[in-house]
Design a protein around this motif. Structure first.
Motif, PDB file in Angstrom:
ATOM      1  N   ILE A  70     117.603 -42.049   9.202  1.00  0.00           N
ATOM      2  CA  ILE A  70     116.853 -40.792   9.320  1.00  0.00           C
ATOM      3  C   ILE A  70     115.843 -40.909  10.456  1.00  0.00           C
ATOM      4  O   ILE A  70     115.144 -41.914  10.577  1.00  0.00           O
ATOM      5  CB  ILE A  70     116.143 -40.466   7.984  1.00  0.00           C
ATOM      6  N   ASP A  71     115.758 -39.856  11.272  1.00  0.00           N
ATOM      7  CA  ASP A  71     114.845 -39.852  12.412  1.00  0.00           C
ATOM      8  C   ASP A  71     113.467 -39.284  12.077  1.00  0.00           C
ATOM      9  O   ASP A  71     112.466 -39.729  12.613  1.00  0.00           O
ATOM     10  CB  ASP A  71     115.448 -39.051  13.565  1.00  0.00           C
ATOM     11  N   SER A  72     113.414 -38.302  11.208  1.00  0.00           N
ATOM     12  CA  SER A  72     112.164 -37.600  10.905  1.00  0.00           C
ATOM     13  C   SER A  72     111.220 -38.470  10.065  1.00  0.00           C
ATOM     14  O   SER A  72     111.547 -38.865   8.944  1.00  0.00           O
ATOM     15  CB  SER A  72     112.476 -36.309  10.140  1.00  0.00           C
ATOM     16  N   GLU A  73     110.051 -38.745  10.622  1.00  0.00           N
ATOM     17  CA  GLU A  73     109.059 -39.559   9.910  1.00  0.00           C
ATOM     18  C   GLU A  73     108.544 -38.841   8.661  1.00  0.00           C
ATOM     19  O   GLU A  73     108.281 -39.472   7.641  1.00  0.00           O
ATOM     20  CB  GLU A  73     107.890 -39.918  10.835  1.00  0.00           C
ATOM     21  N   ASP A  74     108.407 -37.518   8.746  1.00  0.00           N
ATOM     22  CA  ASP A  74     107.956 -36.737   7.589  1.00  0.00           C
ATOM     23  C   ASP A  74     108.963 -36.846   6.444  1.00  0.00           C
ATOM     24  O   ASP A  74     108.584 -37.060   5.293  1.00  0.00           O
ATOM     25  CB  ASP A  74     107.766 -35.276   7.987  1.00  0.00           C
ATOM     26  N   LEU A  75     110.222 -36.726   6.766  1.00  0.00           N
ATOM     27  CA  LEU A  75     111.279 -36.828   5.758  1.00  0.00           C
ATOM     28  C   LEU A  75     111.329 -38.236   5.171  1.00  0.00           C
ATOM     29  O   LEU A  75     111.466 -38.406   3.960  1.00  0.00           O
ATOM     30  CB  LEU A  75     112.632 -36.453   6.369  1.00  0.00           C
ATOM     31  N   LYS A  76     111.176 -39.245   6.018  1.00  0.00           N
ATOM     32  CA  LYS A  76     111.166 -40.630   5.534  1.00  0.00           C
ATOM     33  C   LYS A  76     110.031 -40.843   4.534  1.00  0.00           C
ATOM     34  O   LYS A  76     110.221 -41.463   3.489  1.00  0.00           O
ATOM     35  CB  LYS A  76     110.989 -41.608   6.701  1.00  0.00           C
ATOM     36  N   ALA A 110     120.335 -38.678  -4.965  1.00  0.00           N
ATOM     37  CA  ALA A 110     120.529 -37.229  -5.002  1.00  0.00           C
ATOM     38  C   ALA A 110     119.374 -36.523  -4.276  1.00  0.00           C
ATOM     39  O   ALA A 110     119.588 -35.545  -3.543  1.00  0.00           O
ATOM     40  CB  ALA A 110     120.634 -36.741  -6.441  1.00  0.00           C
ATOM     41  N   PHE A 111     118.157 -37.016  -4.471  1.00  0.00           N
ATOM     42  CA  PHE A 111     116.991 -36.446  -3.795  1.00  0.00           C
ATOM     43  C   PHE A 111     117.134 -36.595  -2.276  1.00  0.00           C
ATOM     44  O   PHE A 111     116.869 -35.652  -1.526  1.00  0.00           O
ATOM     45  CB  PHE A 111     115.709 -37.135  -4.285  1.00  0.00           C
ATOM     46  N   ILE A 112     117.567 -37.781  -1.840  1.00  0.00           N
ATOM     47  CA  ILE A 112     117.748 -38.012  -0.404  1.00  0.00           C
ATOM     48  C   ILE A 112     118.781 -37.049   0.160  1.00  0.00           C
ATOM     49  O   ILE A 112     118.570 -36.428   1.210  1.00  0.00           O
ATOM     50  CB  ILE A 112     118.154 -39.478  -0.134  1.00  0.00           C
ATOM     51  N   HIS A 113     119.893 -36.909  -0.534  1.00  0.00           N
ATOM     52  CA  HIS A 113     120.942 -35.992  -0.076  1.00  0.00           C
ATOM     53  C   HIS A 113     120.407 -34.566   0.012  1.00  0.00           C
ATOM     54  O   HIS A 113     120.643 -33.857   1.000  1.00  0.00           O
ATOM     55  CB  HIS A 113     122.138 -36.053  -1.026  1.00  0.00           C
ATOM     56  N   HIS A 114     119.673 -34.141  -1.011  1.00  0.00           N
ATOM     57  CA  HIS A 114     119.104 -32.792  -1.020  1.00  0.00           C
ATOM     58  C   HIS A 114     118.137 -32.599   0.141  1.00  0.00           C
ATOM     59  O   HIS A 114     118.181 -31.560   0.828  1.00  0.00           O
ATOM     60  CB  HIS A 114     118.418 -32.529  -2.358  1.00  0.00           C
ATOM     61  N   LYS A 116     118.010 -34.243   2.991  1.00  0.00           N
ATOM     62  CA  LYS A 116     118.733 -34.238   4.273  1.00  0.00           C
ATOM     63  C   LYS A 116     119.459 -32.923   4.484  1.00  0.00           C
ATOM     64  O   LYS A 116     119.493 -32.398   5.594  1.00  0.00           O
ATOM     65  CB  LYS A 116     119.708 -35.412   4.316  1.00  0.00           C
ATOM     66  N   THR A 117     120.014 -32.358   3.410  1.00  0.00           N
ATOM     67  CA  THR A 117     120.683 -31.069   3.495  1.00  0.00           C
ATOM     68  C   THR A 117     119.685 -29.976   3.883  1.00  0.00           C
ATOM     69  O   THR A 117     119.968 -29.134   4.738  1.00  0.00           O
ATOM     70  CB  THR A 117     121.356 -30.717   2.165  1.00  0.00           C
ATOM     71  N   GLN A 118     118.507 -29.991   3.239  1.00  0.00           N
ATOM     72  CA  GLN A 118     117.484 -29.002   3.564  1.00  0.00           C
ATOM     73  C   GLN A 118     117.008 -29.146   5.005  1.00  0.00           C
ATOM     74  O   GLN A 118     116.784 -28.148   5.678  1.00  0.00           O
ATOM     75  CB  GLN A 118     116.291 -29.157   2.610  1.00  0.00           C
TER      76      GLN A 118
END
Length: 122
Positions: A70-76, A110-114, A116-118
């Motif tokens: 994952i590239d996005s620091e916020d998402l990480k 499942a949270f990670i997948h959700h 990343k999808t968002q």
């Protein structure tokens, strides 16, 4: 007689599959020691209150592998905070429940997948 033989065969196959599944897991006991110094036996990405439990290594390892993609620091940060919260829920009386951690793996993936999808929709 035939039904007993079928039940016995199915039971044996289930036991073989279960032992093969357990045997196919990576050796997580090596993971933290290979990446850090002796004073902190876990990844520096994880707080000490959950990171020092050996039962948590499986979830931490899986999340670290996903975070590397994952590239996005916020998402990480969001994903890591979620995983830490899951691990903290599995801790009681200074012990970590391994079964709770294993259930948390699915929830966290499942949270990670959700997430990343968002992120891809935006």
């Amino acid at each position: 007689m035939k039904s007993c033989l079928v039940i016995l065969l199915v039971s044996v196959l289930a036991l073989v599959q279960a032992s093969a599944y357990r045997g196919s897991d990576e050796d997580y006991s090596v993971w933290p020691a290979a990446t850090l110094d002796e004073s902190h036996p876990h990844s520096s990405n994880w707080p000490c209150d959950v990171g020092h439990f050996r039962q948590a290594y499986v979830l931490m390892h899986k999340v670290d592998k996903r975070l590397a993609q994952i590239d996005s620091e916020d998402l990480k940060k969001r994903i890591q905070n979620f995983a830490v919260d899951e691990l903290r829920r599995c801790t009681a009386n200074g012990q970590m429940d391994e079964h709770c951690v294993r259930r948390s793996i699915g929830i966290t993936m499942a949270f990670i997948h959700h997430q990343k999808t968002q992120a891809n929709r935006l």
